[in-house]
Design a protein around this motif. Structure first.
Motif, mmCIF file in Angstrom:
data_model
loop_
_atom_site.group_PDB
_atom_site.id
_atom_site.type_symbol
_atom_site.label_atom_id
_atom_site.label_comp_id
_atom_site.label_asym_id
_atom_site.label_seq_id
_atom_site.Cartn_x
_atom_site.Cartn_y
_atom_site.Cartn_z
ATOM 1 N N VAL A 75 57.553 33.062 41.704
ATOM 2 C CA VAL A 75 56.482 32.160 41.307
ATOM 3 C C VAL A 75 55.219 32.991 41.110
ATOM 4 C CG1 VAL A 75 55.744 31.689 43.684
ATOM 5 C CG2 VAL A 75 55.339 29.970 41.889
ATOM 6 N N GLY A 76 54.294 32.493 40.337
ATOM 7 C CA GLY A 76 53.060 33.220 40.089
ATOM 8 C C GLY A 76 52.203 33.363 41.331
ATOM 9 N N SER A 77 51.498 34.479 41.423
ATOM 10 C CA SER A 77 50.561 34.736 42.499
ATOM 11 C C SER A 77 49.236 34.047 42.214
ATOM 12 C CB SER A 77 50.317 36.242 42.602
ATOM 13 O OG SER A 77 49.795 36.715 41.358
ATOM 14 N N MET A 78 48.283 34.203 43.118
ATOM 15 C CA MET A 78 46.928 33.729 42.864
ATOM 16 C C MET A 78 46.392 34.367 41.589
ATOM 17 S SD MET A 78 43.495 34.148 45.255
ATOM 18 C CE MET A 78 43.309 35.896 44.876
ATOM 19 N N GLN A 79 46.660 35.676 41.418
ATOM 20 C CA GLN A 79 46.207 36.374 40.221
ATOM 21 C C GLN A 79 46.780 35.747 38.950
ATOM 22 O OE1 GLN A 79 47.116 37.898 42.999
ATOM 23 N NE2 GLN A 79 45.376 39.183 43.515
ATOM 24 N N GLN A 80 48.010 35.285 39.038
ATOM 25 C CA GLN A 80 48.690 34.734 37.867
ATOM 26 C C GLN A 80 48.292 33.292 37.581
ATOM 27 O OE1 GLN A 80 50.573 35.922 35.550
ATOM 28 N NE2 GLN A 80 51.331 34.043 34.621
ATOM 29 N N LEU A 81 48.128 32.485 38.621
ATOM 30 C CA LEU A 81 48.011 31.041 38.417
ATOM 31 C C LEU A 81 46.620 30.457 38.647
ATOM 32 C CD1 LEU A 81 51.367 29.897 40.092
ATOM 33 C CD2 LEU A 81 50.912 30.308 37.660
ATOM 34 N N ALA A 82 45.784 31.117 39.417
ATOM 35 C CA ALA A 82 44.441 30.571 39.662
ATOM 36 C C ALA A 82 43.548 30.820 38.443
ATOM 37 C CB ALA A 82 43.833 31.207 40.900
ATOM 38 N N VAL A 83 42.637 29.885 38.179
ATOM 39 C CA VAL A 83 41.767 30.023 37.009
ATOM 40 C C VAL A 83 40.756 31.146 37.182
ATOM 41 C CG1 VAL A 83 41.992 27.666 36.167
ATOM 42 C CG2 VAL A 83 40.267 28.186 37.913
ATOM 43 N N VAL A 84 40.432 31.479 38.424
ATOM 44 C CA VAL A 84 39.593 32.639 38.731
ATOM 45 C C VAL A 84 40.155 33.311 39.976
ATOM 46 C CG1 VAL A 84 37.468 31.735 37.711
ATOM 47 C CG2 VAL A 84 37.974 31.244 40.106
ATOM 48 N N ASN A 85 39.797 34.561 40.181
ATOM 49 C CA ASN A 85 40.302 35.290 41.339
ATOM 50 C C ASN A 85 39.170 35.823 42.197
ATOM 51 O OD1 ASN A 85 43.333 35.504 41.340
ATOM 52 N ND2 ASN A 85 42.873 36.002 39.206
ATOM 53 N N PRO A 86 38.875 35.159 43.285
ATOM 54 C CA PRO A 86 37.833 35.630 44.206
ATOM 55 C C PRO A 86 38.301 36.857 44.964
ATOM 56 C CG PRO A 86 38.990 33.761 45.141
ATOM 57 C CD PRO A 86 39.523 33.917 43.751
ATOM 58 N N ASP A 87 37.379 37.471 45.693
ATOM 59 C CA ASP A 87 37.697 38.666 46.472
ATOM 60 C C ASP A 87 38.361 38.288 47.798
ATOM 61 O OD1 ASP A 87 36.680 40.419 44.562
ATOM 62 O OD2 ASP A 87 34.653 40.302 45.383
ATOM 63 N N PHE A 88 39.465 37.607 47.711
ATOM 64 C CA PHE A 88 40.211 37.151 48.871
ATOM 65 C C PHE A 88 40.494 38.309 49.819
ATOM 66 C CE2 PHE A 88 44.439 34.818 50.079
ATOM 67 C CZ PHE A 88 43.837 34.240 51.177
ATOM 68 N N TYR A 89 40.907 39.437 49.240
ATOM 69 C CA TYR A 89 41.304 40.589 50.045
ATOM 70 C C TYR A 89 40.144 41.181 50.846
ATOM 71 C CZ TYR A 89 39.123 43.711 46.631
ATOM 72 O OH TYR A 89 38.224 44.349 45.823
ATOM 73 N N VAL A 90 38.937 41.100 50.311
ATOM 74 C CA VAL A 90 37.771 41.637 51.022
ATOM 75 C C VAL A 90 37.569 40.902 52.336
ATOM 76 C CG1 VAL A 90 35.263 41.924 50.953
ATOM 77 C CG2 VAL A 90 36.626 42.413 48.914
ATOM 78 N N PHE A 91 37.650 39.583 52.270
ATOM 79 C CA PHE A 91 37.447 38.769 53.471
ATOM 80 C C PHE A 91 38.631 38.893 54.428
ATOM 81 C CE2 PHE A 91 35.328 36.300 49.926
ATOM 82 C CZ PHE A 91 34.077 36.855 50.160
ATOM 83 N N LEU A 92 39.844 39.054 53.870
ATOM 84 C CA LEU A 92 41.014 39.256 54.726
ATOM 85 C C LEU A 92 40.916 40.590 55.475
ATOM 86 C CD1 LEU A 92 43.815 38.021 52.305
ATOM 87 C CD2 LEU A 92 43.247 36.974 54.500
ATOM 88 N N ALA A 93 40.457 41.620 54.780
ATOM 89 C CA ALA A 93 40.293 42.923 55.440
ATOM 90 C C ALA A 93 39.263 42.831 56.558
ATOM 91 C CB ALA A 93 39.888 43.979 54.421
#
Length: 439
Positions: free
Chosen positions: A389-407
């Motif tokens: 299935v598509g990732s956030m990168q594939q399916l979301a209309v925009v891609n926030p810096d999710f990884y920055v906050f997760l780190a």
């Protein structure tokens, strides 16, 4: 850093504003409608025709052999222009100012395609003659509102678990896990019986953190999670995404990662896995290239295995990168638009076998075999596309810096609740900048 041209939120915000401001000048109308468009024969004469081809620094040589063969076969000339990084910012900026290529490498995801205003700015490639020859999983990608705007030339990455076969054997693990709970049980067994770190995290680079909650959201994504987020009907603070974030935090808190997770990097993860210093690495399948930089294909095949993982099963998560596909912008020049389509047809029909062989790439056309030098883990990941299935990168209309906050969460400076709130706030901001309905 090999992360398949993952676009940054800052690029989305900047280019979105630029394109909204300049879309009328940058997107002239043309006759390239997929219902009436004609497709030249791949080797039709193009003497006197020059096409401009934009690409990023990381994909600068990707099409060189195809370009040379196309020029020889058709008489056309391809003017390759390498746009400096950040490509996803600089390319749309040039387009908004009135400059436009005939062809361009592009990350074929909903959010990054949106930067090019596909309905008015890109040729619709839905009627491409080779499209039905591609694997069914590939045929579903590169679309916006049901129309295909990206021509895939390489297989997209799939998030999955690379594992060291010897470490699994020492821990007495003979089958790969069939859901996330079983994965954690295996990780606990590895830690207690071998002393090896079950997972190599590379939080020092921040961006690898995002794959953990994303695989935990695979089944939810199959049920329309990202559609709901895109419509404002679900959020990063909702129970589904918050649950995935918290579950990732639990894995960190349990001590199942390498002891230097906070400072370790992506480039260190390949050697660590090959040496057996860690049992598993959760990564996109382009991680294979990092393994190949360390050892040969035969050693990878004998040492490393791969399996997809998700919360409730083995659903893969797709992350197309900037080397996955090309787009053909509308330029207002019907002859050049037709020539751009011809180049794509030449690549995917006339020259495709030569391309995959010379580039040692996995074939996305079932009738064309992948070359022998492709590692088995890469082939396994490619086969997993059929149940992905598509990732956030594939399916979301925009891609926030999710990884920055997760780190930040992994480093202990943010809570799972903080991650959700900050990511959602940025998502709202970016969607508004791109003029997404409802934001």
């Amino acid at each position: 850093m090999n992360r398949k041209r993952l676009v940054m939120a800052a690029a989305v915000a900047m280019t979105g504003a630029l394109l909204l401001a300049g879309c009328s000048a940058a997107n002239p109308g043309t006759s390239s409608n997929s219902s009436t468009v004609t497709w030249n024969k791949p080797t039709a004469n193009l003497d006197g025709t020059t096409l401009t081809y934009w690409t990023a620094t990381q994909t600068a040589t990707m099409a060189d052999t195809v370009i040379a063969a196309f020029e020889k076969a058709t008489g056309a000339k391809i003017n390759k222009v390498v746009i400096p990084d950040v490509y996803e910012t600089n390319a749309p900026t040039k387009i908004a100012s009135g400059s436009k290529p005939d062809l361009a490498t592009w990350q074929p995801t909903a959010s990054v395609l949106a930067l090019l205003q596909p309905k008015t700015g890109l040729q619709d490639l839905s009627s491409a003659p080779w499209m039905k020859k591609l694997s069914p999983a590939i045929q579903k990608l590169g679309k916006v509102d049901g129309k295909t705007y990206a021509a895939f030339v390489n297989t997209p990455s799939v998030i999955g678990m690379f594992y060291n076969k010897d470490v699994f054997a020492k821990a007495g693990i003979t089958t790969t896990p069939t859901n996330f709970d079983q994965l954690i049980l295996d990780a606990q067994k590895i830690k207690s019986s071998t002393g090896v770190a079950p997972f190599f995290g590379a939080a020092g680079d921040s961006w690898p953190t995002q794959w953990w909650p994303q695989v935990l959201l695979a089944e939810a994504a199959q049920k329309g999670l990202w559609d709901r987020v895109n419509a404002g009907k679900d959020t990063f603070t909702g129970s589904t995404i918050q649950g995935a974030i918290k579950q990732y935090k639990d894995v960190v808190d349990e001590g199942l990662f390498n002891s230097d997770n906070l400072t370790s990097t992506y480039n260190e993860s390949g050697p660590a896995l090959l040496k057996g210093d860690a049992a598993m690495v959760l990564q996109i399948s382009s991680f294979t290239s990092l393994l190949q930089a360390t050892t040969d294909t035969a050693s990878i095949d004998s040492t490393i295995g791969w399996f997809p993982i998700s919360k409730d099963g083995n659903v893969g998560t797709i992350v197309p990168g900037g080397d996955s596909a090309l787009v053909a912008p509308k330029t207002g020049n019907a002859k050049k638009e037709a020539a751009a389509r011809q180049f794509l047809r030449f690549w995917m029909e006339t020259d495709y076998k030569s391309y995959v062989d010379s580039a040692n790439q996995i074939s996305i056309e079932p009738s064309v075999p992948s070359p022998d030098g492709v590692p088995r883990v890469a082939l396994a990941a490619s086969k997993a596309l059929s149940n992905s299935v598509g990732s956030m990168q594939q399916l979301a209309v925009v891609n926030p810096d999710f990884y920055v906050f997760l780190a930040d969460m992994v480093h202990g400076t943010k809570t799972p609740e903080d991650v959700g709130k900050l990511t959602q706030a940025q998502f709202d901001q970016l969607a508004k900048a791109l003029g997404i309905k409802g934001f």
